[in-house]
Design a protein around this motif. Structure first.
Motif, short mmCIF file in Angstrom:
data_model
loop_
_atom_site.label_atom_id
_atom_site.label_comp_id
_atom_site.label_asym_id
_atom_site.label_seq_id
_atom_site.Cartn_x
_atom_site.Cartn_y
_atom_site.Cartn_z
N UNK A 103 -22.04 8.54 -35.87
CA UNK A 103 -23.20 7.79 -35.41
C UNK A 103 -24.23 7.77 -36.54
N UNK A 104 -24.87 6.62 -36.71
CA UNK A 104 -25.87 6.43 -37.75
C UNK A 104 -27.22 6.33 -37.06
N UNK A 105 -28.08 7.29 -37.35
CA UNK A 105 -29.42 7.33 -36.76
C UNK A 105 -30.44 6.95 -37.83
N UNK A 106 -31.23 5.91 -37.55
CA UNK A 106 -32.29 5.47 -38.46
C UNK A 106 -33.59 6.09 -37.99
N UNK A 107 -34.25 6.80 -38.92
CA UNK A 107 -35.48 7.54 -38.60
C UNK A 107 -36.66 6.87 -39.30
N UNK A 108 -37.72 6.58 -38.53
CA UNK A 108 -38.97 6.04 -39.08
C UNK A 108 -40.13 6.83 -38.48
N UNK B 28 -40.64 9.90 -38.33
CA UNK B 28 -40.16 11.07 -37.61
C UNK B 28 -39.50 10.79 -36.28
N UNK B 29 -39.29 9.51 -35.94
CA UNK B 29 -38.71 9.13 -34.65
C UNK B 29 -37.47 8.28 -34.89
N UNK B 30 -36.41 8.53 -34.12
CA UNK B 30 -35.21 7.70 -34.22
C UNK B 30 -35.52 6.32 -33.64
N UNK B 31 -35.37 5.29 -34.47
CA UNK B 31 -35.66 3.92 -34.04
C UNK B 31 -34.38 3.12 -33.79
N UNK B 32 -33.25 3.62 -34.27
CA UNK B 32 -31.97 2.93 -34.04
C UNK B 32 -30.84 3.94 -34.09
N UNK B 33 -29.83 3.70 -33.27
CA UNK B 33 -28.62 4.52 -33.28
C UNK B 33 -27.45 3.56 -33.26
N UNK B 34 -26.63 3.64 -34.30
CA UNK B 34 -25.50 2.72 -34.44
C UNK B 34 -24.19 3.48 -34.26
N UNK B 35 -23.31 2.90 -33.45
CA UNK B 35 -21.97 3.44 -33.26
C UNK B 35 -21.01 2.57 -34.06
N UNK B 36 -20.02 3.19 -34.66
CA UNK B 36 -19.14 2.49 -35.59
C UNK B 36 -17.79 2.15 -34.96
N UNK B 37 -17.10 1.26 -35.62
CA UNK B 37 -15.72 0.89 -35.29
C UNK B 37 -14.92 0.87 -36.58
N UNK B 38 -13.61 0.91 -36.42
CA UNK B 38 -12.74 0.71 -37.57
C UNK B 38 -12.93 -0.75 -38.01
N UNK B 39 -13.36 -1.00 -39.25
CA UNK B 39 -13.64 -2.38 -39.67
C UNK B 39 -12.38 -3.23 -39.72
N UNK B 40 -12.51 -4.50 -39.36
CA UNK B 40 -11.40 -5.43 -39.39
C UNK B 40 -11.05 -5.84 -40.82
N UNK B 41 -12.03 -5.77 -41.72
CA UNK B 41 -11.83 -6.19 -43.11
C UNK B 41 -12.55 -5.21 -44.03
N UNK B 42 -11.88 -4.82 -45.10
CA UNK B 42 -12.47 -3.96 -46.12
C UNK B 42 -12.47 -4.71 -47.45
N UNK B 43 -13.60 -4.71 -48.12
CA UNK B 43 -13.70 -5.37 -49.42
C UNK B 43 -14.17 -4.35 -50.45
N UNK B 44 -13.33 -4.11 -51.45
CA UNK B 44 -13.61 -3.20 -52.56
C UNK B 44 -13.90 -1.76 -52.12
N UNK B 45 -13.28 -1.35 -51.03
CA UNK B 45 -13.40 0.04 -50.57
C UNK B 45 -12.11 0.79 -50.90
N UNK B 46 -10.98 0.15 -50.65
CA UNK B 46 -9.69 0.69 -51.06
C UNK B 46 -9.04 -0.32 -51.98
N UNK B 47 -8.05 0.11 -52.73
CA UNK B 47 -7.42 -0.78 -53.71
C UNK B 47 -5.91 -0.77 -53.55
N UNK B 48 -5.30 -1.88 -53.90
CA UNK B 48 -3.86 -2.06 -53.74
C UNK B 48 -3.11 -1.28 -54.81
N UNK B 49 -2.07 -0.58 -54.37
CA UNK B 49 -1.25 0.21 -55.29
C UNK B 49 -0.02 -0.57 -55.76
N UNK B 50 0.17 -1.77 -55.24
CA UNK B 50 1.33 -2.59 -55.64
C UNK B 50 1.10 -3.11 -57.06
#
Length: 141
Positions: A74-79, A81-103
């Motif tokens: 969970x990603x909590x954004x603090x402003x 001294x107070x949490x103003x946003x809480x984000x829940x994540x998912x496995x992304x459908x697309x990755x760009x320049x995060x992993x690289x092809x070994x082929x």
């Protein structure tokens, strides 16, 4: 142990125990000019043990990287001294320049300026495939 609260920044919570250093590396937190607290193996009723990262500066966090490493974070954004946003994540459908092809025959091997693009092909098994050559890449974490 006493870790101060932050006034403006980001708190990454519910990180799988032992994965905080991977996140530190992937998000390039070493390049920040602010306090970054990594708290490892914190007791958690839900998870048993977990890691927490506190970043004492407002910043945009790459949610795709975090979702790829551990979609339970969970990603909590603090402003002010107070949490103003809480984000829940998912496995992304697309990755760009995060992993690289070994082929070695993939076009990204010959044309390194191309973005390394991977598409999620199996959500249950965390399998991604290269958008260019269809090579399979399983999440190691």
């Amino acid at each position: 142990m006493n870790i101060d609260s932050i006034q403006n920044g980001v708190v990454l919570d519910h990180i799988q125990a032992g994965k905080s250093m991977d996140i530190y590396k992937y998000l390039h937190l070493n390049l920040l000019d602010c306090s970054v607290a990594i708290i490892k193996n914190v007791r958690s009723g839900r998870m048993g043990k977990k890691d927490i990262i506190k970043i004492d500066s407002p910043m945009e966090v790459d949610l795709d990287v975090l979702g790829y490493i551990d979609s339970n974070i969970t990603v909590n954004v603090i402003r002010d001294g107070v949490r103003v946003a809480k984000k829940h994540l998912e496995l992304p459908a697309r990755l760009t320049n995060i992993i690289h092809c070994k082929n070695p025959r993939c076009i990204t091997a010959e044309e390194p300026q191309l973005d390394a693009i991977f598409l999620l092909s199996d959500r249950e098994k965390h399998v991604y495939r290269c958008a260019y050559c269809d090579a399979e890449k399983k999440r190691k974490f």
